[in-house]
Design a protein around this motif. Structure first.
Motif, short mmCIF file in Angstrom:
data_model
loop_
_atom_site.label_atom_id
_atom_site.label_comp_id
_atom_site.label_asym_id
_atom_site.label_seq_id
_atom_site.Cartn_x
_atom_site.Cartn_y
_atom_site.Cartn_z
N ASP A 84 0.84 -1.20 0.00
CA ASP A 84 0.00 0.00 0.00
C ASP A 84 0.88 1.26 0.00
OD1 ASP A 84 0.85 0.46 2.65
OD2 ASP A 84 -0.95 -0.44 3.51
N ARG A 85 0.24 2.41 0.04
CA ARG A 85 0.98 3.66 -0.05
C ARG A 85 1.93 3.86 1.12
NH1 ARG A 85 -3.57 8.20 1.48
NH2 ARG A 85 -4.35 7.06 3.26
N TRP A 86 1.59 3.31 2.27
CA TRP A 86 2.46 3.44 3.44
C TRP A 86 3.70 2.55 3.30
CZ3 TRP A 86 1.42 7.67 5.71
CH2 TRP A 86 0.11 8.14 5.72
N ASP A 87 3.52 1.39 2.71
CA ASP A 87 4.66 0.53 2.42
C ASP A 87 5.62 1.25 1.46
OD1 ASP A 87 3.62 -1.69 3.88
OD2 ASP A 87 2.46 -2.33 2.14
N ALA A 89 5.83 4.51 0.76
CA ALA A 89 6.43 5.70 1.37
C ALA A 89 7.57 5.30 2.31
CB ALA A 89 5.37 6.49 2.13
N GLY A 90 7.35 4.29 3.11
CA GLY A 90 8.40 3.83 4.03
C GLY A 90 9.62 3.33 3.28
N CYS A 92 10.61 4.29 0.33
CA CYS A 92 11.30 5.46 -0.24
C CYS A 92 12.18 6.14 0.81
CB CYS A 92 10.30 6.45 -0.82
SG CYS A 92 9.53 5.86 -2.35
#
Length: 107
Positions: A84-87, A89-90, A92
């Motif tokens: 997901d987007r949190w995965d 972002a993390g 990155c």
């Protein structure tokens, strides 16, 4: 270029080795799954020795960022669970940290 290839190969070897144990201990696969896992983990350890770095700890710290991204690719491709987007972002943030460790100017 060589360092990037070594890091990616090491990540694949480590994740595959750990997943073999995960399969045996958590998914009920037969014990023989552990044996290729051990070989894969040995390959991982050897591969990290090929990284050109003046300090093992710095090579390992940089590898951590690559490992995180590779783990999310494994999650998506092998386990069919899309990050997901949190995965993302993390991952990155971790890659930025790895780049600072690897390429930061040293006196």
């Amino acid at each position: 270029m060589k360092t990037g290839v070594v890091y990616v190969a090491a990540a694949i070897a480590e994740i595959a080795g750990c997943f073999a144990f995960w399969g045996w201990l958590r998914l009920g696969k037969p014990i023989w799954w552990a044996f290729p896992g051990l070989l894969s983990l040995a390959a991982f350890a050897y591969l990290l020795t090929l990284v050109e770095s003046d300090a093992a700890g710095r090579a390992y710290a940089t590898y951590g960022g690559i490992y995180i991204v590779a783990s999310l690719v494994w999650l998506w491709i092998i386990e069919s669970s899309r990050p997901d987007r949190w995965d993302i972002a993390g991952a990155c943030v971790c890659l930025i940290g790895a780049a600072i460790i690897l390429w930061g100017p040293r006196g």
